[in-house]
Each structure stands twice: as C-alpha cells, then as structure tokens.
Design a protein around this motif. Structure first.
Motif, mmCIF file in Angstrom:
data_model
loop_
_atom_site.group_PDB
_atom_site.id
_atom_site.type_symbol
_atom_site.label_atom_id
_atom_site.label_comp_id
_atom_site.label_asym_id
_atom_site.label_seq_id
_atom_site.Cartn_x
_atom_site.Cartn_y
_atom_site.Cartn_z
ATOM 1 N N TYR A 110 0.835 -1.196 0.000
ATOM 2 C CA TYR A 110 0.000 0.000 0.000
ATOM 3 C C TYR A 110 0.869 1.244 0.000
ATOM 4 O O TYR A 110 2.041 1.217 0.352
ATOM 5 C CB TYR A 110 -0.944 0.022 1.215
ATOM 6 C CG TYR A 110 -0.222 0.165 2.536
ATOM 7 C CD1 TYR A 110 0.120 1.418 3.038
ATOM 8 C CD2 TYR A 110 0.111 -0.949 3.295
ATOM 9 C CE1 TYR A 110 0.783 1.553 4.242
ATOM 10 C CE2 TYR A 110 0.770 -0.825 4.501
ATOM 11 C CZ TYR A 110 1.108 0.431 4.966
ATOM 12 O OH TYR A 110 1.776 0.561 6.156
ATOM 13 N N SER A 111 0.260 2.351 -0.418
ATOM 14 C CA SER A 111 0.934 3.639 -0.434
ATOM 15 C C SER A 111 -0.048 4.728 -0.056
ATOM 16 O O SER A 111 -1.215 4.680 -0.441
ATOM 17 C CB SER A 111 1.498 3.918 -1.832
ATOM 18 O OG SER A 111 2.035 5.228 -1.898
ATOM 19 N N ASP A 118 0.886 7.883 -0.867
ATOM 20 C CA ASP A 118 1.190 8.959 -1.811
ATOM 21 C C ASP A 118 1.396 8.473 -3.255
ATOM 22 O O ASP A 118 1.799 9.248 -4.110
ATOM 23 C CB ASP A 118 2.435 9.728 -1.356
ATOM 24 C CG ASP A 118 3.682 8.851 -1.286
ATOM 25 O OD1 ASP A 118 3.651 7.680 -1.742
ATOM 26 O OD2 ASP A 118 4.706 9.344 -0.770
ATOM 27 N N GLU A 119 1.153 7.219 -3.515
ATOM 28 C CA GLU A 119 1.298 6.599 -4.831
ATOM 29 C C GLU A 119 2.755 6.565 -5.304
ATOM 30 O O GLU A 119 3.044 6.345 -6.468
ATOM 31 C CB GLU A 119 0.420 7.288 -5.877
ATOM 32 C CG GLU A 119 0.120 6.424 -7.090
ATOM 33 C CD GLU A 119 -0.830 7.063 -8.087
ATOM 34 O OE1 GLU A 119 -1.156 6.378 -9.066
ATOM 35 O OE2 GLU A 119 -1.249 8.222 -7.904
ATOM 36 N N GLU A 120 3.697 6.771 -4.380
ATOM 37 C CA GLU A 120 5.115 6.724 -4.723
ATOM 38 C C GLU A 120 5.880 5.738 -3.849
ATOM 39 O O GLU A 120 6.648 4.934 -4.356
ATOM 40 C CB GLU A 120 5.738 8.116 -4.602
ATOM 41 C CG GLU A 120 5.266 9.068 -5.671
ATOM 42 C CD GLU A 120 5.943 10.421 -5.584
ATOM 43 O OE1 GLU A 120 7.040 10.507 -5.011
ATOM 44 O OE2 GLU A 120 5.366 11.388 -6.096
ATOM 45 N N PHE A 132 5.746 2.642 -1.417
ATOM 46 C CA PHE A 132 4.866 1.532 -1.047
ATOM 47 C C PHE A 132 5.434 0.787 0.146
ATOM 48 O O PHE A 132 6.653 0.735 0.342
ATOM 49 C CB PHE A 132 4.673 0.589 -2.244
ATOM 50 C CG PHE A 132 3.720 1.158 -3.262
ATOM 51 C CD1 PHE A 132 2.398 0.755 -3.295
ATOM 52 C CD2 PHE A 132 4.147 2.114 -4.167
ATOM 53 C CE1 PHE A 132 1.515 1.291 -4.214
ATOM 54 C CE2 PHE A 132 3.281 2.657 -5.091
ATOM 55 C CZ PHE A 132 1.959 2.246 -5.112
ATOM 56 N N THR A 172 -7.746 8.541 0.034
ATOM 57 C CA THR A 172 -7.330 7.614 -1.020
ATOM 58 C C THR A 172 -5.990 7.000 -0.647
ATOM 59 O O THR A 172 -5.049 7.707 -0.265
ATOM 60 C CB THR A 172 -7.188 8.336 -2.372
ATOM 61 O OG1 THR A 172 -8.453 8.904 -2.728
ATOM 62 C CG2 THR A 172 -6.741 7.383 -3.462
ATOM 63 N N TRP A 180 -3.299 3.783 -2.241
ATOM 64 C CA TRP A 180 -3.044 3.039 -3.471
ATOM 65 C C TRP A 180 -2.538 1.651 -3.111
ATOM 66 O O TRP A 180 -1.705 1.495 -2.214
ATOM 67 C CB TRP A 180 -2.026 3.768 -4.343
ATOM 68 C CG TRP A 180 -2.607 5.002 -4.944
ATOM 69 C CD1 TRP A 180 -3.181 5.124 -6.165
ATOM 70 C CD2 TRP A 180 -2.710 6.291 -4.341
ATOM 71 N NE1 TRP A 180 -3.636 6.407 -6.365
ATOM 72 C CE2 TRP A 180 -3.356 7.138 -5.262
ATOM 73 C CE3 TRP A 180 -2.319 6.818 -3.109
ATOM 74 C CZ2 TRP A 180 -3.612 8.474 -4.998
ATOM 75 C CZ3 TRP A 180 -2.577 8.134 -2.832
ATOM 76 C CH2 TRP A 180 -3.224 8.956 -3.778
ATOM 77 N N GLY A 221 -0.941 -1.888 -4.758
ATOM 78 C CA GLY A 221 -0.277 -2.432 -5.939
ATOM 79 C C GLY A 221 0.204 -3.849 -5.704
ATOM 80 O O GLY A 221 0.448 -4.263 -4.574
ATOM 81 N N VAL A 248 -1.262 -0.801 -10.000
ATOM 82 C CA VAL A 248 -1.647 0.071 -8.887
ATOM 83 C C VAL A 248 -3.070 0.574 -9.097
ATOM 84 O O VAL A 248 -3.438 1.018 -10.191
ATOM 85 C CB VAL A 248 -0.674 1.269 -8.782
ATOM 86 C CG1 VAL A 248 -1.130 2.246 -7.697
ATOM 87 C CG2 VAL A 248 0.739 0.761 -8.508
ATOM 88 N N GLU A 249 -3.875 0.466 -8.035
ATOM 89 C CA GLU A 249 -5.263 0.922 -8.082
ATOM 90 C C GLU A 249 -5.555 1.763 -6.849
ATOM 91 O O GLU A 249 -5.127 1.421 -5.738
ATOM 92 C CB GLU A 249 -6.212 -0.276 -8.112
ATOM 93 C CG GLU A 249 -6.086 -1.116 -9.356
ATOM 94 C CD GLU A 249 -7.038 -2.318 -9.345
ATOM 95 O OE1 GLU A 249 -7.718 -2.545 -8.322
ATOM 96 O OE2 GLU A 249 -7.089 -3.008 -10.361
ATOM 97 N N PRO A 250 -6.290 2.854 -7.023
ATOM 98 C CA PRO A 250 -6.683 3.647 -5.853
ATOM 99 C C PRO A 250 -7.783 2.946 -5.067
ATOM 100 O O PRO A 250 -8.598 2.207 -5.623
ATOM 101 C CB PRO A 250 -7.186 4.950 -6.466
ATOM 102 C CG PRO A 250 -7.669 4.561 -7.820
ATOM 103 C CD PRO A 250 -6.799 3.422 -8.281
#
Length: 129
Positions: free
Chosen positions: A8-9, A11-13, A15, A43, A45, A47, A120-122
């Motif tokens: 999980y993340s 900040d989408e950067e 993980f 939110t 993310w 992956g 990767v999915e939100p």
C-alpha cells in the motif's frame, strides 16, 4: 497456490509491506496510518508486488561476456590480441555454466528482496470507514 503479494501507499510513490491480498494491504494501511484509521474519502493506493527474476536472468551471458573481455583486451593491447578468447561452442558452454554458478551463488548469499509495484489501483475509504 497464489503467491502474489500486495503493498500500500499513501502517496502513490512509496509503497509499504508485503501482504497476501489487497484487503490485507488496505487493513494494514489503516492500522499503520497516523492515527490508526483512515478518514472517509481518503485515497490509498494498492499495488501488486512483482519480484525480480533469479540473478541468473539479470547477468550477462557467455556470448556477451566473451565479447566484452575480448574488446577490453583489444583496447589495451591492440591488434596483437585479436585472437584472444576465440572460443568454440563447447568452451562457451562451459563459460556459461560457470557464469550460472556465479549467479546461483549471488542468489544464495544475497537474494533480491526488492520488487516492482504493478497494477496500482486507488482505494477510497468509504463512508463509515
């Protein structure tokens, strides 16, 4: 047996973790968040972790190895070294076997523990968390 793992993340950067399912990754994100829960509408993310291949698949092969060494020698010693490492198929196969042994040893002493994050999915925290 499904051996996929997920991270999980926030900040989408960056993980975190290695979880058996997307749901476990979502639960871990909530548990490990600043206050132990995620606010509605937040939110995160999720992956899928893609492990690297065996070190053998990352290493140079015998053809490239022989060419590399021959080029280095040629650069240093010139024309007089042009026949250096003119190996036959059997010798090249032996070089490959030894390169594979080196790769297996590297895998044994320091197997990669890193991975790429794919698919990767939100996930938006629903009302009521």
């Amino acid at each position: 047996m499904d051996t996929r793992t997920f991270s999980y993340s926030y900040d989408e950067e960056t993980f975190h973790g290695k979880y058996a399912s997307r749901e476990e990754a979502i639960n871990a994100a909530a548990k490990n968040s600043y206050d132990g829960c995620l606010a509605e509408g937040t939110t995160i993310w999720i992956g899928r972790n893609e492990p690297p291949p065996h070190v053998r698949d990352l290493m140079i092969g015998a053809d490239d190895f022989v060419e590399y060494i021959a080029e280095r020698v040629g650069e240093e010693y010139g024309e007089c070294s042009q026949d250096f490492l003119d190996v036959d198929a059997e010798q090249k196969a032996e070089i490959q076997r030894r390169l594979d042994d080196i790769a297996d040893y590297i895998q044994l002493i320091d197997a990669p523990t890193f991975y790429l994050i794919q698919d990767v999915e939100p996930f938006v925290v629903p009302e009521g968390g």
